[in-house]
Write an enzyme that holds these catalytic residues in place. Structure first.
Site, mmCIF file in Angstrom:
data_model
loop_
_atom_site.group_PDB
_atom_site.id
_atom_site.type_symbol
_atom_site.label_atom_id
_atom_site.label_comp_id
_atom_site.label_asym_id
_atom_site.label_seq_id
_atom_site.Cartn_x
_atom_site.Cartn_y
_atom_site.Cartn_z
ATOM 1 N N GLU A 1 57.000 0.189 -0.079
ATOM 2 C CA GLU A 1 55.853 1.073 -0.738
ATOM 3 C C GLU A 1 55.401 1.744 0.069
ATOM 4 O O GLU A 1 54.469 0.985 1.191
ATOM 5 C CB GLU A 1 55.756 -0.128 -1.796
ATOM 6 C CG GLU A 1 54.439 0.618 -2.193
ATOM 7 C CD GLU A 1 53.758 -0.789 -3.551
ATOM 8 O OE1 GLU A 1 54.355 -1.810 -3.717
ATOM 9 O OE2 GLU A 1 52.854 -0.293 -4.015
ATOM 10 N N TYR B 1 42.618 11.048 0.094
ATOM 11 C CA TYR B 1 44.006 11.487 0.508
ATOM 12 C C TYR B 1 44.025 12.129 2.145
ATOM 13 O O TYR B 1 45.195 12.751 1.670
ATOM 14 C CB TYR B 1 44.783 12.411 -0.226
ATOM 15 C CG TYR B 1 44.676 11.758 -1.609
ATOM 16 C CD1 TYR B 1 45.292 9.578 -1.809
ATOM 17 C CD2 TYR B 1 43.585 11.386 -3.043
ATOM 18 C CE1 TYR B 1 44.760 8.937 -2.552
ATOM 19 C CE2 TYR B 1 43.916 10.873 -4.564
ATOM 20 C CZ TYR B 1 44.444 9.351 -3.553
ATOM 21 O OH TYR B 1 44.310 8.480 -5.127
ATOM 22 N N PRO C 1 53.734 11.109 -8.777
ATOM 23 C CA PRO C 1 52.786 12.033 -9.772
ATOM 24 C C PRO C 1 51.248 12.580 -8.389
ATOM 25 O O PRO C 1 51.051 11.652 -8.578
ATOM 26 C CB PRO C 1 51.790 11.458 -11.066
ATOM 27 C CG PRO C 1 52.899 9.542 -10.565
ATOM 28 C CD PRO C 1 53.880 9.959 -9.959
ATOM 29 N N ASN C 2 50.966 13.378 -9.285
ATOM 30 C CA ASN C 2 50.420 14.201 -8.275
ATOM 31 C C ASN C 2 50.171 14.020 -6.725
ATOM 32 O O ASN C 2 49.288 14.939 -6.144
ATOM 33 C CB ASN C 2 48.793 14.142 -8.410
ATOM 34 C CG ASN C 2 48.435 14.010 -10.563
ATOM 35 O OD1 ASN C 2 48.530 14.747 -11.082
ATOM 36 N ND2 ASN C 2 48.699 12.483 -10.801
ATOM 37 N N HIS D 1 51.735 3.783 0.346
ATOM 38 C CA HIS D 1 49.934 4.452 -0.296
ATOM 39 C C HIS D 1 49.620 5.332 1.270
ATOM 40 O O HIS D 1 49.186 4.612 2.075
ATOM 41 C CB HIS D 1 49.413 3.248 -0.778
ATOM 42 C CG HIS D 1 49.845 2.520 -2.128
ATOM 43 N ND1 HIS D 1 50.173 3.416 -3.165
ATOM 44 C CD2 HIS D 1 50.373 1.639 -2.640
ATOM 45 C CE1 HIS D 1 50.893 2.562 -3.849
ATOM 46 N NE2 HIS D 1 50.858 1.609 -3.504
ATOM 47 N N ASN E 1 56.775 6.295 -2.972
ATOM 48 C CA ASN E 1 54.872 6.373 -2.944
ATOM 49 C C ASN E 1 54.821 6.395 -4.478
ATOM 50 O O ASN E 1 54.725 7.529 -4.971
ATOM 51 C CB ASN E 1 54.265 7.130 -2.412
ATOM 52 C CG ASN E 1 52.478 6.713 -2.389
ATOM 53 O OD1 ASN E 1 51.978 6.680 -3.415
ATOM 54 N ND2 ASN E 1 51.522 8.059 -1.910
ATOM 55 N N ALA F 1 50.065 6.960 -8.966
ATOM 56 C CA ALA F 1 49.840 6.053 -9.949
ATOM 57 C C ALA F 1 50.390 5.245 -11.229
ATOM 58 O O ALA F 1 50.563 3.762 -11.563
ATOM 59 C CB ALA F 1 49.395 6.290 -11.088
ATOM 60 N N ARG G 1 43.192 18.791 -2.830
ATOM 61 C CA ARG G 1 41.863 18.261 -3.666
ATOM 62 C C ARG G 1 41.792 16.676 -2.872
ATOM 63 O O ARG G 1 42.583 16.114 -1.908
ATOM 64 C CB ARG G 1 41.593 18.293 -4.594
ATOM 65 C CG ARG G 1 42.049 19.556 -5.540
ATOM 66 C CD ARG G 1 41.221 19.694 -6.940
ATOM 67 N NE ARG G 1 41.619 18.588 -7.700
ATOM 68 C CZ ARG G 1 42.728 19.139 -8.772
ATOM 69 N NH1 ARG G 1 43.441 19.542 -8.681
ATOM 70 N NH2 ARG G 1 42.876 17.073 -9.759
HETATM 71 O O1 CA2 Z 1 47.245 6.040 -2.018
HETATM 72 C C1 CA2 Z 1 48.300 6.557 -2.545
HETATM 73 O O2 CA2 Z 1 49.035 6.306 -2.379
HETATM 74 C C2 CA2 Z 1 48.614 6.025 -4.436
HETATM 75 O O3 CA2 Z 1 49.752 5.578 -4.449
HETATM 76 C C3 CA2 Z 1 48.078 7.674 -4.502
HETATM 77 C C4 CA2 Z 1 48.220 8.504 -6.003
HETATM 78 C C5 CA2 Z 1 47.032 6.671 -6.830
HETATM 79 O O4 CA2 Z 1 47.224 6.926 -8.290
HETATM 80 C C6 CA2 Z 1 47.493 5.149 -6.013
HETATM 81 O O5 CA2 Z 1 46.368 5.281 -7.081
HETATM 82 C C7 CA2 Z 1 47.609 5.565 -4.642
HETATM 83 C C8 CA2 Z 1 47.413 9.204 -6.866
HETATM 84 C C9 CA2 Z 1 48.249 10.900 -5.998
HETATM 85 C C10 CA2 Z 1 47.281 11.326 -6.017
HETATM 86 O O6 CA2 Z 1 46.865 12.516 -5.484
HETATM 87 C C11 CA2 Z 1 45.783 13.172 -5.423
HETATM 88 C C12 CA2 Z 1 46.050 14.583 -4.012
HETATM 89 C C13 CA2 Z 1 45.242 14.770 -3.972
HETATM 90 C C14 CA2 Z 1 44.318 15.592 -4.647
HETATM 91 C C15 CA2 Z 1 44.205 14.571 -6.576
HETATM 92 C C16 CA2 Z 1 44.983 13.854 -6.367
#
Ligand code: CA2
Length: 151
Positions: free
Chosen positions: A98, A23, A10-11, A100, A74, A77, A18
């Site tokens: 996995e 990221y 997700p996301n 991240h 990946n 959350a 953003r």
């Molecule tokens: O670091 C990672 O790859 C995560 O899996 C990313 C997840 C986060 O909940 C994990 O704790 C770590 C969140 C992805 C959200 O991605 C976004 C990208 C751009 C703007 C907002 C969110």
């Protein structure tokens, strides 16, 4: 031909738009393109899939049985609480890694715990998009008989 499935949770479709300080600036499309280039170099197939839905990710894991040689995931959350995703990975006999993008251990305490990690071969965190490629390399080495450090 070896086949790998890369799952983005997700996301992650928001990448590049953003929070670049967390990221990075690469979009998901650019990351997937980089993985396709890797697949071409290796002469293998990489299928990529992103979903904001837990069920859709679980369905793809179920379908991976007998179809793929490895999974890179990946879980976003879901990493931190989805027992359903963990059970799916544990149920399907396809090795998974996995990934991240961010260093989850250097962020909020709730990101330090993964319910996914115990059922995958290994975890790569904090190295940005290259982490996906390293995960594929690790699965490739394992298929070549490189083995893993785990049990
Ligand atoms: O670091 C990672 O790859 C995560 O899996 C990313 C997840 C986060 O909940 C994990 O704790 C770590 C969140 C992805 C959200 O991605 C976004 C990208 C751009 C703007 C907002 C969110």
């Amino acid at each position: 031909m070896r086949k790998f499935l890369v799952l983005h949770g997700p996301n992650l479709n928001l990448l590049g738009s953003r929070e670049p300080e967390v990221y990075g600036r690469q979009t998901l499309e650019e990351i997937d393109h980089m993985l396709q280039e890797w697949a071409e170099q290796r002469g293998c197939r990489v299928d990529t899939f992103q979903s904001n839905s837990e069920g859709a990710l679980i369905d793809r894991i179920h379908e991976a049985r007998d179809r793929y040689d490895g999974i890179v995931i990946n879980p976003g959350a879901y990493t931190h609480y989805s027992i359903a995703l963990r059970d799916a990975l544990a149920a399907v006999p396809v090795p998974a890694v996995e990934v991240h993008l961010s260093n989850v251990h250097a962020r909020e305490p709730f990101r330090r715990h993964s319910v996914i990690s115990p059922v995958v071969r290994g975890v790569i965190a904090g190295l940005g998009p290259v982490g996906y490629r390293l995960a594929l390399e690790a699965l490739w080495a394992e298929l070549d008989g490189g083995g893993s450090a785990g049990a």
